[in-house]
Design an enzyme around this catalytic site. Structure first.
Site, PDB file in Angstrom:
ATOM      1  N   CYS A  51     -58.190  31.810  37.266  1.00  0.00           N
ATOM      2  CA  CYS A  51     -57.244  31.309  36.274  1.00  0.00           C
ATOM      3  C   CYS A  51     -57.277  29.794  36.129  1.00  0.00           C
ATOM      4  CB  CYS A  51     -55.830  31.759  36.623  1.00  0.00           C
ATOM      5  SG  CYS A  51     -55.630  33.561  36.656  1.00  0.00           S
TER       6      CYS A  51
ATOM      7  N   HIS B 204     -50.287  27.303  33.408  1.00  0.00           N
ATOM      8  CA  HIS B 204     -50.920  28.614  33.382  1.00  0.00           C
ATOM      9  C   HIS B 204     -49.853  29.671  33.130  1.00  0.00           C
ATOM     10  CE1 HIS B 204     -53.186  32.116  34.319  1.00  0.00           C
ATOM     11  NE2 HIS B 204     -52.685  32.278  35.521  1.00  0.00           N
TER      12      HIS B 204
ATOM     13  N   ASN C   1     -51.063  37.313  31.217  1.00  0.00           N
ATOM     14  CA  ASN C   1     -51.923  36.387  31.948  1.00  0.00           C
ATOM     15  C   ASN C   1     -53.358  36.568  31.464  1.00  0.00           C
ATOM     16  OD1 ASN C   1     -53.514  34.998  33.788  1.00  0.00           O
ATOM     17  ND2 ASN C   1     -52.415  35.722  35.594  1.00  0.00           N
TER      18      ASN C   1
END
Length: 331
Positions: free
Chosen positions: A117, A258, A288
């Protein structure tokens, strides 16, 4: 008189999200969960899933075209293509090479960066370094992932969280010291490798009938461990990046974190003492999206008019590895 070293500036942004929407209500039919449970614990309402027969580079291609158009450049102007991803089209070569061919960027060198990520921030830092040293003058930096390809749709702890998407930025070299990427900071802690990983499919445990039957090619995660480390780590790395840029927290116009979990985002904002009105949030619509998370949110913030000339933006991310990072940018 010697000229100062160039600074990387963002010339354009773009993003791409698959058309297929998977709502929390749809997941209720697959696993023992509910819209209320997912929303309360994550803040996610729906996510996008890449259609069958398409690969990661297909999303990256469309996001890149938009970023190039926004920058007023063509693919032939690019000198480097760096893609943050953990879901390449093939084990090798890189999806950046696939993207390069799709774009027709014949003058560029291309490669992938695997930092989960945090992949976009790692790719951004690398491209920024290349530009600062004068090695290149233009770069396409992409964060793109299709984590739906790595999901066990019977595991309610992971299948509710992730979605697919792609975001891209075009960087250029500038000697205008007032704008551009002011600082980047990166960190990892490999002692947490097995807190968030895909157990099989690599050289340690190649694909086999047994590994497929055991769902070892899908994401395994210790959610409590991720949450505990993520908030603290992103706060620390953000403060380091701000200090390096000589920027105070209250000078930041917008924080783009994020998009993993709303609880993580609100906890981070609280620790940084930043009001949520200055935090970009879109995970309710996309979940996500891994390396795509930050550049997609950055592109949306620009298109919504939340970023103006002279604004200072703080980017931060956290992902498997554990890997985390932050960047401070003046537009």
């Amino acid at each position: 008189m010697r000229r100062s070293h160039p600074r990387a500036v963002i010339l354009g942004t773009g993003s791409e999200l698959p058309a297929k929407v998977v709502t929390n209500a749809a997941l209720e039919k697959l696993v023992d969960t509910s819209d209320e449970w997912i929303t309360t614990r994550t803040g996610i309402k729906e996510r996008r899933v890449l259609e069958e027969g398409k690969g990661n580079a297909d999303m990256a291609y469309r996001a890149s075209l938009r970023a190039l158009k926004d920058a007023g450049l063509e693919a032939k102007d690019l000198e480097a293509i760096i893609m943050g991803t953990v879901t390449p089209d093939y084990p090798f070569p890189s999806s950046a090479c696939v993207l390069e061919d799709m774009l027709g960027a014949r003058k560029a060198f291309s490669f992938d960066v695997n930092a989960a990520c945090c992949g976009f921030l790692n790719a951004l830092a690398i491209a920024d370094s290349f530009i600062r040293t004068g090695m290149i003058r233009t770069a396409l930096v992409v964060g793109s992932d299709a984590l739906s390809r790595l999901l066990n749709w019977k595991d309610r702890g992971t299948c509710i969280l992730f979605g697919d998407g792609s975001g891209a930025v075009v960087l250029g070299a500038s000697h205008d010291g007032a704008h551009g990427i002011l600082s980047t900071r990166l960190r990892t802690d490999g002692s947490y490798v097995k807190a968030l990983y895909v157990p099989a499919g690599g050289s340690l445990k190649p694909a086999s009938l047994e590994s497929v039957k055991r769902n070892e090619h899908t994401i395994a995660m210790n959610g409590k461990e991720v949450f505990k480390v993520a908030v603290r780590s992103m706060e620390e790395i953000s403060r380091e990046a701000l200090d390096e840029a000589e920027v105070k927290v209250d000078e930041v116009s917008l924080v783009i974190p994020h998009q993993a979990n709303l609880r993580i985002i609100t906890a981070l904002a609280g620790r940084l003492k930043v009001p949520m009105s200055k935090v970009m949030v879109n995970l309710d619509r996309y979940g996500n999206t891994s390396a795509a998370s930050v550049p997609v949110a950055l592109d949306e913030a620009r298109r919504e008019g939340r970023i103006r000339r002279g604004d200072i933006i703080l980017l931060n991310a956290f992902g498997a590895g554990f890997a985390w990072g932050a960047a401070v940018i003046r537009f």
